[in-house]
Design a protein around this motif. Structure first.
Motif, mmCIF file in Angstrom:
data_model
loop_
_atom_site.group_PDB
_atom_site.id
_atom_site.type_symbol
_atom_site.label_atom_id
_atom_site.label_comp_id
_atom_site.label_asym_id
_atom_site.label_seq_id
_atom_site.Cartn_x
_atom_site.Cartn_y
_atom_site.Cartn_z
ATOM 1 N N ASN A 38 -3.775 14.539 -8.762
ATOM 2 C CA ASN A 38 -3.283 13.302 -9.355
ATOM 3 C C ASN A 38 -2.808 12.317 -8.282
ATOM 4 O OD1 ASN A 38 -3.903 14.352 -11.848
ATOM 5 N ND2 ASN A 38 -1.788 14.893 -12.354
ATOM 6 N N ASN A 39 -2.234 12.844 -7.211
ATOM 7 C CA ASN A 39 -1.862 11.980 -6.093
ATOM 8 C C ASN A 39 -3.101 11.294 -5.536
ATOM 9 O OD1 ASN A 39 0.885 12.532 -6.221
ATOM 10 N ND2 ASN A 39 0.775 14.201 -4.737
ATOM 11 N N MET A 40 -4.193 12.037 -5.384
ATOM 12 C CA MET A 40 -5.422 11.427 -4.868
ATOM 13 C C MET A 40 -5.982 10.407 -5.853
ATOM 14 S SD MET A 40 -7.385 14.349 -2.643
ATOM 15 C CE MET A 40 -7.425 15.639 -3.875
ATOM 16 N N ARG A 41 -5.880 10.674 -7.132
ATOM 17 C CA ARG A 41 -6.360 9.716 -8.133
ATOM 18 C C ARG A 41 -5.582 8.402 -8.069
ATOM 19 N NH1 ARG A 41 -7.463 13.347 -13.601
ATOM 20 N NH2 ARG A 41 -9.460 14.230 -12.891
ATOM 21 N N ALA A 42 -4.348 8.455 -7.581
ATOM 22 C CA ALA A 42 -3.515 7.250 -7.474
ATOM 23 C C ALA A 42 -3.795 6.447 -6.200
ATOM 24 C CB ALA A 42 -2.040 7.649 -7.516
ATOM 25 N N MET A 43 -4.538 7.006 -5.270
ATOM 26 C CA MET A 43 -4.769 6.351 -3.979
ATOM 27 C C MET A 43 -5.729 5.179 -4.097
ATOM 28 S SD MET A 43 -5.023 9.616 -1.453
ATOM 29 C CE MET A 43 -3.654 10.753 -1.344
ATOM 30 N N LEU B 8 -8.041 2.166 -1.676
ATOM 31 C CA LEU B 8 -8.647 1.916 -0.357
ATOM 32 C C LEU B 8 -7.612 1.312 0.571
ATOM 33 C CD1 LEU B 8 -12.152 0.377 -1.163
ATOM 34 C CD2 LEU B 8 -11.655 2.627 -0.215
ATOM 35 N N GLY B 9 -7.555 1.831 1.775
ATOM 36 C CA GLY B 9 -6.626 1.310 2.771
ATOM 37 C C GLY B 9 -5.269 1.983 2.791
ATOM 38 N N ASP B 10 -4.942 2.775 1.755
ATOM 39 C CA ASP B 10 -3.691 3.537 1.812
ATOM 40 C C ASP B 10 -3.733 4.417 3.054
ATOM 41 O OD1 ASP B 10 -2.836 2.489 -0.602
ATOM 42 O OD2 ASP B 10 -2.879 4.395 -1.699
ATOM 43 N N GLN B 11 -2.579 4.611 3.662
ATOM 44 C CA GLN B 11 -2.509 5.434 4.867
ATOM 45 C C GLN B 11 -1.722 6.708 4.608
ATOM 46 O OE1 GLN B 11 -1.077 3.135 8.187
ATOM 47 N NE2 GLN B 11 -2.715 1.643 8.000
ATOM 48 N N GLY B 12 -2.008 7.720 5.417
ATOM 49 C CA GLY B 12 -1.301 8.979 5.280
ATOM 50 C C GLY B 12 -1.149 9.692 6.600
ATOM 51 N N MET C 173 0.831 -1.189 0.000
ATOM 52 C CA MET C 173 0.000 0.000 0.000
ATOM 53 C C MET C 173 0.873 1.250 0.000
ATOM 54 S SD MET C 173 -3.338 -0.610 2.196
ATOM 55 C CE MET C 173 -4.267 -2.099 2.020
ATOM 56 N N ALA C 174 0.409 2.254 -0.692
ATOM 57 C CA ALA C 174 1.135 3.512 -0.775
ATOM 58 C C ALA C 174 0.911 4.331 0.498
ATOM 59 C CB ALA C 174 0.678 4.296 -1.997
ATOM 60 N N LYS C 175 1.828 5.251 0.732
ATOM 61 C CA LYS C 175 1.762 6.150 1.893
ATOM 62 C C LYS C 175 1.698 7.585 1.391
ATOM 63 C CE LYS C 175 2.572 2.678 4.699
ATOM 64 N NZ LYS C 175 1.467 1.931 5.212
ATOM 65 N N TRP C 176 1.033 8.441 2.192
ATOM 66 C CA TRP C 176 0.762 9.816 1.778
ATOM 67 C C TRP C 176 0.879 10.759 2.963
ATOM 68 C CZ3 TRP C 176 0.319 9.829 -3.368
ATOM 69 C CH2 TRP C 176 -0.062 8.630 -3.978
ATOM 70 N N LEU C 177 0.758 12.054 2.674
ATOM 71 C CA LEU C 177 0.659 13.083 3.701
ATOM 72 C C LEU C 177 -0.441 14.051 3.271
ATOM 73 C CD1 LEU C 177 3.336 14.825 5.733
ATOM 74 C CD2 LEU C 177 1.786 16.272 4.429
ATOM 75 N N PHE C 178 -1.371 14.305 4.186
ATOM 76 C CA PHE C 178 -2.481 15.234 3.949
ATOM 77 C C PHE C 178 -2.269 16.458 4.818
ATOM 78 C CE2 PHE C 178 -4.125 10.964 3.271
ATOM 79 C CZ PHE C 178 -4.823 11.076 2.085
ATOM 80 N N CYS D 247 -10.658 5.886 2.735
ATOM 81 C CA CYS D 247 -11.847 5.043 2.880
ATOM 82 C C CYS D 247 -12.780 5.139 1.668
ATOM 83 C CB CYS D 247 -12.579 5.340 4.188
ATOM 84 S SG CYS D 247 -13.150 7.025 4.403
ATOM 85 N N ALA D 248 -12.455 5.984 0.703
ATOM 86 C CA ALA D 248 -13.151 6.021 -0.587
ATOM 87 C C ALA D 248 -12.159 6.535 -1.622
ATOM 88 C CB ALA D 248 -14.383 6.916 -0.539
ATOM 89 N N GLU D 249 -12.048 5.803 -2.720
ATOM 90 C CA GLU D 249 -11.111 6.201 -3.772
ATOM 91 C C GLU D 249 -11.602 7.451 -4.491
ATOM 92 O OE1 GLU D 249 -10.039 2.875 -6.253
ATOM 93 O OE2 GLU D 249 -9.349 1.705 -4.523
ATOM 94 N N ALA D 250 -10.778 7.970 -5.371
ATOM 95 C CA ALA D 250 -11.039 9.239 -6.049
ATOM 96 C C ALA D 250 -12.432 9.289 -6.678
ATOM 97 C CB ALA D 250 -9.979 9.494 -7.110
#
Length: 139
Positions: free
Chosen positions: A38-43, A45-49, A1-6, A67-70
């Motif tokens: 575009n980062n959000m479009r790549a997310m 379900l379950g990816d964490q940030g 799973m990918a990781k992010w920062l919001f 908890c919901a994709e783009a």
């Protein structure tokens, strides 16, 4: 799973606001930057940030989960803008400040340091592990 920062300004939408939304979470709307979109479009379900308070505090305060994709951002009629929904998973034991991140040489290439204005950023697995260690939580 990918990781992010919001990133969010805590006086507009804080970690406590996200926690109050419960399991349903909240759409991460209002983003008007193509790279962040575009980062959000790549997310997935379950990816964490990391949830980062910008402007006030300038610190990572929690871990969120997609908890919901783009999908279309309901705050605009413009079809170019999408968002994801996120929910709070857990707070960090020790908030990690921007100064802490900048002081850690292993994080010199982290987007939080190099692309500070970007509101939704990717985080590498190594960056995730280091920040979690700094925050006093298991990765």
């Amino acid at each position: 799973m990918a990781k992010w920062l919001f990133k969010s300004e805590p006086d507009v939408f804080s970690w406590d606001d996200l926690v109050a939304k419960g399991a349903a979470g909240e759409q991460w709307d209002g983003v008007r930057n193509y790279l962040a979109r575009n980062n959000m479009r790549a997310m997935k379900l379950g990816d964490q940030g990391f949830f980062y308070h910008s402007n006030q505090g300038k610190e990572i305060v929690g871990i969120a989960e997609v908890c919901a994709e783009a999908h279309h951002d309901t705050t605009t009629e413009d079809p170019r803008w999408d968002c994801v929904d996120i929910r709070a998973l857990r707070p960090v034991a020790n908030p990690v400040t921007l100064a802490d991140v900048k002081a850690e040489p292993r994080l010199a290439d982290m987007s939080l340091v190099t692309s500070m204005r970007l509101s939704v950023q990717p985080v590498t697995e190594e960056e995730w592990r280091i920040v979690c260690e700094m925050a006093g939580i298991a990765p």
